[in-house]
Write a protein that holds these residues in place. Sequence first.
Motif, PDB file in Angstrom:
ATOM      1  N   PHE A  56     170.249  99.144  44.512  1.00 33.38           N
ATOM      2  CA  PHE A  56     171.382  98.962  43.604  1.00 33.38           C
ATOM      3  C   PHE A  56     170.948  99.183  42.159  1.00 33.38           C
ATOM      4  O   PHE A  56     171.622  99.878  41.387  1.00 33.38           O
ATOM      5  N   ILE A  57     169.818  98.588  41.802  1.00 31.41           N
ATOM      6  CA  ILE A  57     169.317  98.703  40.428  1.00 31.41           C
ATOM      7  C   ILE A  57     169.007 100.160  40.097  1.00 31.41           C
ATOM      8  O   ILE A  57     169.402 100.670  39.047  1.00 31.41           O
ATOM      9  N   LYS A  58     168.324 100.837  41.006  1.00 28.08           N
ATOM     10  CA  LYS A  58     167.932 102.226  40.752  1.00 28.08           C
ATOM     11  C   LYS A  58     169.155 103.136  40.611  1.00 28.08           C
ATOM     12  O   LYS A  58     169.205 103.985  39.719  1.00 28.08           O
ATOM     13  N   ARG A  59     170.151 102.949  41.473  1.00 29.19           N
ATOM     14  CA  ARG A  59     171.372 103.765  41.378  1.00 29.19           C
ATOM     15  C   ARG A  59     172.082 103.537  40.045  1.00 29.19           C
ATOM     16  O   ARG A  59     172.546 104.477  39.404  1.00 29.19           O
ATOM     17  N   HIS A  60     172.168 102.285  39.641  1.00 30.97           N
ATOM     18  CA  HIS A  60     172.854 101.976  38.388  1.00 30.97           C
ATOM     19  C   HIS A  60     172.099 102.564  37.191  1.00 30.97           C
ATOM     20  O   HIS A  60     172.714 103.156  36.301  1.00 30.97           O
ATOM     21  N   VAL A  61     170.794 102.396  37.176  1.00 28.75           N
ATOM     22  CA  VAL A  61     169.993 102.940  36.072  1.00 28.75           C
ATOM     23  C   VAL A  61     170.115 104.464  36.048  1.00 28.75           C
ATOM     24  O   VAL A  61     170.281 105.064  34.982  1.00 28.75           O
ATOM     25  N   ALA A  62     170.063 105.092  37.216  1.00 27.74           N
ATOM     26  CA  ALA A  62     170.166 106.557  37.284  1.00 27.74           C
ATOM     27  C   ALA A  62     171.497 107.040  36.723  1.00 27.74           C
ATOM     28  O   ALA A  62     171.548 108.036  35.994  1.00 27.74           O
ATOM     29  N   SER A  63     172.573 106.330  37.042  1.00 30.80           N
ATOM     30  CA  SER A  63     173.886 106.757  36.550  1.00 30.80           C
ATOM     31  C   SER A  63     173.993 106.598  35.034  1.00 30.80           C
ATOM     32  O   SER A  63     174.686 107.370  34.375  1.00 30.80           O
TER      33      SER A  63
ATOM     34  N   GLN B 129     174.159  90.038  41.363  1.00 28.87           N
ATOM     35  CA  GLN B 129     174.666  88.756  41.858  1.00 28.87           C
ATOM     36  C   GLN B 129     173.598  87.887  42.522  1.00 28.87           C
ATOM     37  O   GLN B 129     173.883  86.768  42.911  1.00 28.87           O
ATOM     38  N   ASP B 130     172.396  88.393  42.679  1.00 26.77           N
ATOM     39  CA  ASP B 130     171.343  87.675  43.390  1.00 26.77           C
ATOM     40  C   ASP B 130     170.860  86.484  42.555  1.00 26.77           C
ATOM     41  O   ASP B 130     170.348  86.663  41.452  1.00 26.77           O
ATOM     42  N   PRO B 131     171.002  85.260  43.066  1.00 24.94           N
ATOM     43  CA  PRO B 131     170.583  84.082  42.291  1.00 24.94           C
ATOM     44  C   PRO B 131     169.073  84.003  42.066  1.00 24.94           C
ATOM     45  O   PRO B 131     168.620  83.300  41.165  1.00 24.94           O
ATOM     46  N   ARG B 132     168.302  84.742  42.850  1.00 27.26           N
ATOM     47  CA  ARG B 132     166.845  84.710  42.679  1.00 27.26           C
ATOM     48  C   ARG B 132     166.400  85.372  41.387  1.00 27.26           C
ATOM     49  O   ARG B 132     165.301  85.110  40.904  1.00 27.26           O
TER      50      ARG B 132
ATOM     51  N   LEU C 238     161.004 102.875  40.134  1.00 22.06           N
ATOM     52  CA  LEU C 238     160.854 101.598  39.436  1.00 22.06           C
ATOM     53  C   LEU C 238     159.865 100.717  40.191  1.00 22.06           C
ATOM     54  O   LEU C 238     160.034 100.461  41.375  1.00 22.06           O
ATOM     55  N   LYS C 239     158.841 100.271  39.497  1.00 23.53           N
ATOM     56  CA  LYS C 239     157.858  99.355  40.077  1.00 23.53           C
ATOM     57  C   LYS C 239     157.889  98.073  39.248  1.00 23.53           C
ATOM     58  O   LYS C 239     157.559  98.091  38.062  1.00 23.53           O
ATOM     59  N   PHE C 240     158.308  96.984  39.880  1.00 25.21           N
ATOM     60  CA  PHE C 240     158.441  95.709  39.186  1.00 25.21           C
ATOM     61  C   PHE C 240     157.126  94.942  39.241  1.00 25.21           C
ATOM     62  O   PHE C 240     156.552  94.753  40.309  1.00 25.21           O
ATOM     63  N   ILE C 241     156.671  94.491  38.067  1.00 23.98           N
ATOM     64  CA  ILE C 241     155.396  93.785  37.941  1.00 23.98           C
ATOM     65  C   ILE C 241     155.632  92.521  37.118  1.00 23.98           C
ATOM     66  O   ILE C 241     156.228  92.584  36.033  1.00 23.98           O
ATOM     67  N   HIS C 242     155.149  91.401  37.634  1.00 24.19           N
ATOM     68  CA  HIS C 242     155.285  90.145  36.896  1.00 24.19           C
ATOM     69  C   HIS C 242     154.407  90.192  35.651  1.00 24.19           C
ATOM     70  O   HIS C 242     153.213  90.464  35.728  1.00 24.19           O
TER      71      HIS C 242
ATOM     72  N   GLY D 153     163.699  89.077  45.096  1.00 25.48           N
ATOM     73  CA  GLY D 153     165.059  89.422  44.689  1.00 25.48           C
ATOM     74  C   GLY D 153     165.135  90.805  44.065  1.00 25.48           C
ATOM     75  O   GLY D 153     166.062  91.575  44.344  1.00 25.48           O
ATOM     76  N   LEU D 154     164.162  91.132  43.238  1.00 28.66           N
ATOM     77  CA  LEU D 154     164.129  92.464  42.627  1.00 28.66           C
ATOM     78  C   LEU D 154     163.890  93.541  43.677  1.00 28.66           C
ATOM     79  O   LEU D 154     164.489  94.616  43.622  1.00 28.66           O
TER      80      LEU D 154
END
Length: 119
Positions: free
Chosen positions: A74-81, A27-30, A91-95, A67-68
Motif C-alpha cells: 500500500f505504501i509503495k503504491r501510494h508513494v509511486a503515484s 490505518q494500521d495501529p502498529r 523501500l527498505k525500512f530501518i529502525h 506493521g510497516l
Amino acid sequence: MKPYPRSERVAARIQEILSDLIKKKVQDPRIELVTISSVRLTSDLRIAYVYFSVFGDEARVEEATQGLKSSHGFIKRHVASQLGLRYMPELKFIHDQSFDRGTHMDQLLKSVLKGDDSE
C-alpha cells in the motif's frame, strides 16, 4: 544547476510523502507512533533506505517494523503515484537508533557530572 543531487531531492520528497501518508491514511495501529526521520537513496534511485523512529520499547519497535512490512505494498503504491518517477525505488525500512543512542549518551553525561560511575 541544482544545489544538491537529484537523489537527495527525491529522498526529501519520499520522506514528505511517507510522513503525510502515515499520519493521514495508514490505518494500521502498529505504526501510529512511527516518525520518518530520514530517507537515503542510492545514486541510481533504485533503493530508498527509510529510517524511522518509534516511541516505546523494543517490543513496540518490532510491532512497528512488522506493521510497516505488512503495509509495504500500500505504501509503495501510494508513494509511486505521488512521486511520478519512471521506476519506483524499493523501500527498505530501518529502525533509526540515533535517538536511543542520544538518550543513552545524555544519561552517561549526567552520571559523569554527578560523579556517579555506574552505567
